[in-house]
Design a protein around this motif. Structure first.
Motif, PDB file in Angstrom:
ATOM      1  N   GLN A   8       0.825  -1.206   0.000  1.00 10.23           N
ATOM      2  CA  GLN A   8       0.000   0.000   0.000  1.00 10.23           C
ATOM      3  C   GLN A   8       0.859   1.255   0.000  1.00 10.23           C
ATOM      4  O   GLN A   8       0.503   2.269  -0.624  1.00 10.23           O
ATOM      5  CB  GLN A   8      -0.927  -0.016   1.212  1.00 10.23           C
ATOM      6  CG  GLN A   8      -1.994  -1.102   1.143  1.00 10.23           C
ATOM      7  CD  GLN A   8      -2.753  -1.271   2.451  1.00 10.23           C
ATOM      8  OE1 GLN A   8      -2.482  -0.567   3.431  1.00 10.23           O
ATOM      9  NE2 GLN A   8      -3.690  -2.197   2.489  1.00 10.23           N
ATOM     10  N   ALA A   9       2.019   1.189   0.685  1.00  9.24           N
ATOM     11  CA  ALA A   9       2.922   2.345   0.716  1.00  9.24           C
ATOM     12  C   ALA A   9       3.491   2.626  -0.678  1.00  9.24           C
ATOM     13  O   ALA A   9       3.603   3.794  -1.100  1.00  9.24           O
ATOM     14  CB  ALA A   9       4.056   2.091   1.706  1.00  9.24           C
ATOM     15  N   VAL A  14       3.116   5.828  -5.867  1.00  7.76           N
ATOM     16  CA  VAL A  14       2.719   5.984  -7.270  1.00  7.76           C
ATOM     17  C   VAL A  14       1.611   7.031  -7.380  1.00  7.76           C
ATOM     18  O   VAL A  14       1.657   7.925  -8.235  1.00  7.76           O
ATOM     19  CB  VAL A  14       2.238   4.642  -7.861  1.00  7.76           C
ATOM     20  CG1 VAL A  14       1.701   4.836  -9.280  1.00  7.76           C
ATOM     21  CG2 VAL A  14       3.355   3.616  -7.859  1.00  7.76           C
ATOM     22  N   SER A  15       0.614   6.917  -6.489  1.00  7.87           N
ATOM     23  CA  SER A  15      -0.509   7.851  -6.515  1.00  7.87           C
ATOM     24  C   SER A  15      -0.033   9.287  -6.308  1.00  7.87           C
ATOM     25  O   SER A  15      -0.482  10.217  -6.995  1.00  7.87           O
ATOM     26  CB  SER A  15      -1.515   7.463  -5.434  1.00  7.87           C
ATOM     27  OG  SER A  15      -2.616   8.341  -5.437  1.00  7.87           O
ATOM     28  N   ALA A  16       0.905   9.481  -5.360  1.00 11.68           N
ATOM     29  CA  ALA A  16       1.419  10.829  -5.086  1.00 11.68           C
ATOM     30  C   ALA A  16       2.171  11.380  -6.293  1.00 11.68           C
ATOM     31  O   ALA A  16       2.060  12.575  -6.620  1.00 11.68           O
ATOM     32  CB  ALA A  16       2.331  10.787  -3.868  1.00 11.68           C
ATOM     33  N   ALA A  17       2.932  10.504  -6.972  1.00 13.29           N
ATOM     34  CA  ALA A  17       3.669  10.946  -8.156  1.00 13.29           C
ATOM     35  C   ALA A  17       2.714  11.327  -9.281  1.00 13.29           C
ATOM     36  O   ALA A  17       2.966  12.281 -10.032  1.00 13.29           O
ATOM     37  CB  ALA A  17       4.627   9.847  -8.608  1.00 13.29           C
ATOM     38  N   GLY A  21       1.885  15.232 -10.982  1.00 16.85           N
ATOM     39  CA  GLY A  21       2.165  15.422 -12.398  1.00 16.85           C
ATOM     40  C   GLY A  21       3.484  14.829 -12.853  1.00 16.85           C
ATOM     41  O   GLY A  21       3.925  15.067 -13.984  1.00 16.85           O
ATOM     42  N   GLU A  22       4.114  14.020 -11.973  1.00 17.52           N
ATOM     43  CA  GLU A  22       5.411  13.423 -12.337  1.00 17.52           C
ATOM     44  C   GLU A  22       5.238  12.161 -13.186  1.00 17.52           C
ATOM     45  O   GLU A  22       6.137  11.808 -13.957  1.00 17.52           O
ATOM     46  CB  GLU A  22       6.185  13.082 -11.066  1.00 17.52           C
ATOM     47  CG  GLU A  22       6.492  14.295 -10.201  1.00 17.52           C
ATOM     48  CD  GLU A  22       7.015  13.920  -8.818  1.00 17.52           C
ATOM     49  OE1 GLU A  22       7.444  14.819  -8.074  1.00 17.52           O
ATOM     50  OE2 GLU A  22       6.994  12.715  -8.478  1.00 17.52           O
ATOM     51  N   LEU A  71       9.306   6.934  -1.426  1.00 19.06           N
ATOM     52  CA  LEU A  71       9.321   5.825  -0.463  1.00 19.06           C
ATOM     53  C   LEU A  71      10.303   6.085   0.681  1.00 19.06           C
ATOM     54  O   LEU A  71      10.074   5.653   1.807  1.00 19.06           O
ATOM     55  CB  LEU A  71       9.672   4.515  -1.165  1.00 19.06           C
ATOM     56  CG  LEU A  71       8.545   3.862  -1.967  1.00 19.06           C
ATOM     57  CD1 LEU A  71       9.078   2.702  -2.795  1.00 19.06           C
ATOM     58  CD2 LEU A  71       7.441   3.377  -1.032  1.00 19.06           C
ATOM     59  N   ARG A  72      11.403   6.764   0.381  1.00 15.40           N
ATOM     60  CA  ARG A  72      12.393   7.050   1.428  1.00 15.40           C
ATOM     61  C   ARG A  72      11.817   7.940   2.515  1.00 15.40           C
ATOM     62  O   ARG A  72      12.353   8.012   3.624  1.00 15.40           O
ATOM     63  CB  ARG A  72      13.636   7.692   0.814  1.00 15.40           C
ATOM     64  CG  ARG A  72      14.440   6.729  -0.061  1.00 15.40           C
ATOM     65  CD  ARG A  72      15.674   7.367  -0.664  1.00 15.40           C
ATOM     66  NE  ARG A  72      16.356   6.449  -1.561  1.00 15.40           N
ATOM     67  CZ  ARG A  72      16.541   6.654  -2.868  1.00 15.40           C
ATOM     68  NH1 ARG A  72      16.096   7.792  -3.420  1.00 15.40           N
ATOM     69  NH2 ARG A  72      17.154   5.764  -3.610  1.00 15.40           N
TER      70      ARG A  72
END
Length: 553
Positions: A8-9, A14-17, A21-22, A71-72
């Motif tokens: 999920q993390a 991926v969702s945040a990116a 707009g990345e 993720l970091r």
């Protein structure tokens, strides 16, 4: 952090990116994270960057860099490396990984259960040996595998009905009745009849229970032996199944299909679907349209109903009773049934690749003193379920029969599986459980406990052996899900053997309790949490196989 939580993390990264707009991609519904074989590559690895690269129109390593940066920043993640073409290797900090021990203990018997097959209605038919004799070794294998599979499927959220199909109509029942009748009258059993001490026992039970039966006209006498013999044999089968730890939700009578008119109704329904035709005075089902090697007769020219017609009615009955997926577990001599059963589903308008599954189990051999055991005193020419239980016990029989893929022939060495040695798989796993119980007993003797949940210090579970154990515990839900999806309960057994091995190594390398005048430390307490978590998973896994988790051996 569990593998599911890490998945999920990664999904959240991926969702945040995407939101930033990345990345211009659809966020995957699920991200796979796996334990790498080489632990130098981190605690978990994922290939999500490689999967997203093409739709994103970016090199995989560029996608990996974006995700690694996010993720970091995730709590519990100590390090993220990019390997090869774009794999993400993730290392958790000790505290995040160690918290899993508390998660498992607090979940207890619920740990490992998941919703991979939530709501799926499955009719699982297994054993279904003819009620003309005791359950033989092939049926014993299906009893162990089928019951374990039912438990696994339920642990993945499926709605499972277990079913035993009683072939209580037809020629074999008449042969059975004539065999009983002959023995009761002191005559030789017909050449094509049934032999063995069980025939003698049942015949005597009938003559004792039905006074005057031998004075009846021959045909009336035969009907008594048919009805009473079937009743006694079914009761015997039910007894042996229950003693083997196998419970069936439904005992379905083939005879009921004929008596209720279900067979004729099934033929009418299949005719409406356009797959029934008349030829040479007989009624046929055009199964060749769906991969069968020849069309099948439903009603012979002389008006006699075939077994295949009952098979068709039985499949439709399962669907009418709400089954989405009908799973048939058949013996090694039933390969010819696969295509014809699937063709029935297709002729009924169902998806033959989804609504019906036909699984074939291979043969079982048993050895004693290096020689194959072939005969049973009671049955005459087969090894029965009672023989197997007498020789090796229920636990060993269920475990050994369920631990291998049903695609393979298995050989059970009676001398091995009754020995207390590490070469005996069931002993190896059960002994690990008793060792954990022994640690708990010793702790109680010393007045030591693992402490309250809020005082647990997961970061202290930092050695290689503790990390390996925690990683294995985290895999349990996924093992169950995969075993259910693939209908392969042997995956649970193999997992338990690996888990037991990791525990034995942990036991040899880490002190769980203070020795002598040593002071009790938070590390001891943390390890007691880990031991209890491991014991919980081992017990849960053995329960899925219908095998006991003994506290002492």
């Amino acid at each position: 952090m569990t593998p599911a939580e890490l998945s999920q993390a990664v999904q959240a990264a991926v969702s945040a990116a995407v939101e930033a707009g990345e990345l211009a991609v659809a966020v995957p519904e699920h991200v796979t994270v796996e334990r790498p074989k080489n632990r130098d590559h981190g605690d978990y690895a994922t290939n999500v960057a490689l999967q997203l690269a093409k739709p994103a129109g970016m090199p995989p390593r560029a996608v990996a860099e974006l995700l690694a940066a996010r993720l970091r920043e995730t709590t519990g993640v100590a390090k993220v490396d990019i390997a090869g073409p774009g794999f993400l290797n993730i290392t958790l900090d000790a505290a995040a990984q160690g918290l899993l021990a508390r998660t498992v203990v607090e979940a207890g018997q619920a740990y490992g259960r998941n919703e991979a097959l939530k709501g799926l209605k499955i009719n699982l038919e297994f054993v279904s040996a003819n009620p003309t004799g005791p359950i033989h070794i092939g049926g014993v294998r299906w009893a162990a595998v089928g019951d374990s599979l039912a438990r696994v499927l339920r642990a993945t959220g499926a709605d499972v009905t277990t079913e035993y199909y009683l072939n209580d109509a037809g020629v074999q029942i008449t042969k059975f009745a004539r065999s009983l009748q002959a023995v009761a009258n002191g005559k030789p059993v017909p050449e094509d009849g049934y032999v063995g001490e069980y025939i003698v026992d049942i015949a005597k039970a009938i003559t004792d229970g039905v006074p005057g039966v031998l004075e009846l006209p021959e045909e009336e006498q035969l009907q008594v032996f048919r009805a009473e013999g079937l009743k006694l044999m079914v009761a015997e089968i039910k007894r042996s199944m229950e003693e083997f730890g196998v419970h069936f939700d439904t005992w379905f009578s083939e005879k009921s299909l004929h008596d209720s008119g279900a067979v004729e109704q099934a033929i009418d329904r299949l005719r409406e679907q356009g797959h029934v035709f008349d030829q040479d005075g007989a009624i046929w089902l055009r199964t060749t349209d769906f991969g069968d090697d020849k069309d099948r007769v439903l009603i012979k020219a002389d008006g006699e109903t075939t077994y295949f017609a009952a098979d068709a009615a039985y499949y439709l009955s399962k669907r009418d009773r709400g089954s989405e997926v009908s799973v048939y577990m058949l013996g090694a001599d039933h390969h010819g049934y696969v295509n014809r059963l699937k063709a029935i589903a297709a002729c009924a308008g169902d998806d033959m690749d989804r609504n019906i599954e036909v699984r074939i189990g291979q043969f079982v051999k048993m050895l004693r003193d290096g020689q194959e055991v072939r005969l049973s005193k009671r049955a005459g020419n087969i090894i029965t379920i009672d023989d197997v239980v007498d020789w090796i016990g229920v636990d060993a029989a269920r475990y050994m029969l369920a631990r291998s893929s049903t695609d393979s022939t298995i050989t059970i060495d009676i001398d091995l599986v009754t020995s207390q040695s590490n070469e005996n798989p069931v002993f190896y796993v059960q002994y690990a459980h008793t060792r954990m119980c022994g640690v708990a007993r010793k702790a109680a003797e010393l007045g030591v406990d693992k402490g309250a949940a809020e005082d647990f210090k997961p970061e202290l579970l930092a050695t290689q052996w503790e990390s390996d154990m925690l990683g294995a515990l985290g895999e349990f839900p996924r093992v169950i899900a995969t075993a259910g999806e693939l209908r392969e309960p042997h995956r649970v057994a193999r997992y338990l053997e690996d888990l037991a091995g990791k525990y034995h190594r942990l036991y040899e390398n880490c002190m769980f309790l203070p020795k002598g005048d040593e002071e009790l430390t938070d590390t001891h307490r943390a390890r007691l949490w880990l031991v209890e978590a491991t014991r919980t998973v081992l017990a849960n896994g053995l329960t899925l196989l219908g095998v006991s988790a003994p506290e002492r051996m």
